[in-house]
Design an enzyme around this catalytic site. Structure first.
Site, PDB file in Angstrom:
ATOM      1  CG  ASP A  77     -10.084  -9.670  15.963  1.00  0.00           C
ATOM      2  OD1 ASP A  77     -10.712  -9.967  14.976  1.00  0.00           O
ATOM      3  OD2 ASP A  77     -11.066  -8.697  16.435  1.00  0.00           O
ATOM      4  CG  HIS A 128     -16.779  -2.989  19.413  1.00  0.00           C
ATOM      5  ND1 HIS A 128     -17.682  -3.048  18.559  1.00  0.00           N
ATOM      6  CD2 HIS A 128     -15.669  -3.224  19.006  1.00  0.00           C
ATOM      7  CE1 HIS A 128     -17.054  -3.262  17.669  1.00  0.00           C
ATOM      8  NE2 HIS A 128     -15.673  -3.458  17.641  1.00  0.00           N
TER       9      HIS A 128
END
Ligand code: PAF
Length: 283
Positions: free
Chosen positions: A150, A37
């Site tokens: 993802d 992140h």
């Protein structure tokens, strides 16, 4: 750094930044932040004057049997990490703020949402696109950054942005890995130390697949057979899917004659892990 919990407050700030000619960069997250992140945030920081992140464990993207309740959460730690990479505003709405009573609108991308995780997690991408569309309307970013781990999510979001003429530039960031190759994920916290070793098979099988393709193998079936044998020589890992697809349309490929997405999902203990690589044949 400011923490904002209401839609009204977030929109008012975004409107003011836009009036001031500032470029807003955005990283949506579900929290329990890790270095993956933080890498997205550092990239977003370089693309905007103002950096906003959201932390929201979105209930609409979890199936009834999935891990919504036990999904890891640690807001105080997340806020410290966000501050350390120069985030200006953290948007942390409640579920009621995002989905008030009588909420009834959903965004659905059809074709590219169907295979892979879409087939195994019915409704998942409908929840993702709905919340991302809402977050874009609330944060009003010029640019938004998503992780390539993802991969299908990124394809689905790009499709939504294009189809709905959303004025947001979507950037992908390469998967961030631990030193031994394990893709960083908030769900890695579910793994015991033995399971973590088993989880490494995902990365090992991706590397083997690239090696085969670099050596001239073009048959997807042949590559997948090798991938499966590395992933699941025993029942400590259960394959959810291992598929080779076109990196843009996500249609299944039999032959690897150009870039080809190898996408994996597997259960190791209580964790469902995903990983992928875009295989590139030798030129
Ligand atoms: O990738 C995620 O963490 C989530 O799917 C997202 C994009 C924040 C939407 O809830």
């Amino acid at each position: 750094m400011n923490v904002v919990a209401t839609v009204k407050d977030m929109q008012a700030r975004a409107d003011q930044w836009r009036r001031d000619g500032k470029k807003i960069a955005f990283v949506p997250t579900m929290g329990y932040l890790h270095d993956g992140h933080l890498a997205l945030m550092k990239m977003a920081r370089r693309h905007g004057d103002i950096l906003v992140i959201s932390i929201f464990v979105n209930p609409t993207q979890f199936g009834p049997q999935e891990d919504f309740e036990r999904y890891p959460r640690d807001l105080p730690r997340d806020l410290k990490l966000a501050e350390s990479v120069g985030v200006d505003v953290v948007f942390t709405p409640s579920a009621e703020e995002m989905y008030p009573q009588n909420y009834q609108t959903y965004v659905e991308v059809t074709e590219v949402s169907r295979p892979l995780c879409g087939a195994r997690r019915p409704g998942h991408f409908r929840g993702v696109t709905t919340v991302v569309a809402k977050l874009f309307n609330i944060v009003k970013p010029h640019v938004a950054v998503f992780g390539e781990k993802d991969y299908q999510q990124l394809v689905v979001i790009r499709r939504m942005v294009q189809d709905l003429n959303m004025d947001v530039e979507v950037l992908g960031h390469p998967t961030v890995r631990e030193k031994d190759g394990l893709a960083m994920s908030s769900r890695n916290v579910y793994l015991s130390s033995d399971e973590r070793k088993v989880a490494l098979r995902l990365y090992q099988s991706l590397m083997k697949a690239q090696e085969l393709v670099s050596n001239g193998i073009t048959s997807a079936a042949e590559v997948l057979q090798e991938v499966r044998s590395i992933l699941a020589p025993d029942d400590r890992l259960v394959i959810d899917y291992a598929e080779i697809r076109d990196p843009e349309t996500l249609e299944e490929l039999d032959e690897i004659n150009g870039p080809a997405l190898l996408a994996l999902a597997a259960f190791v203990g209580k964790a469902r892990l995903i990983d992928n690589i875009v295989l590139t044949p030798r030129s």
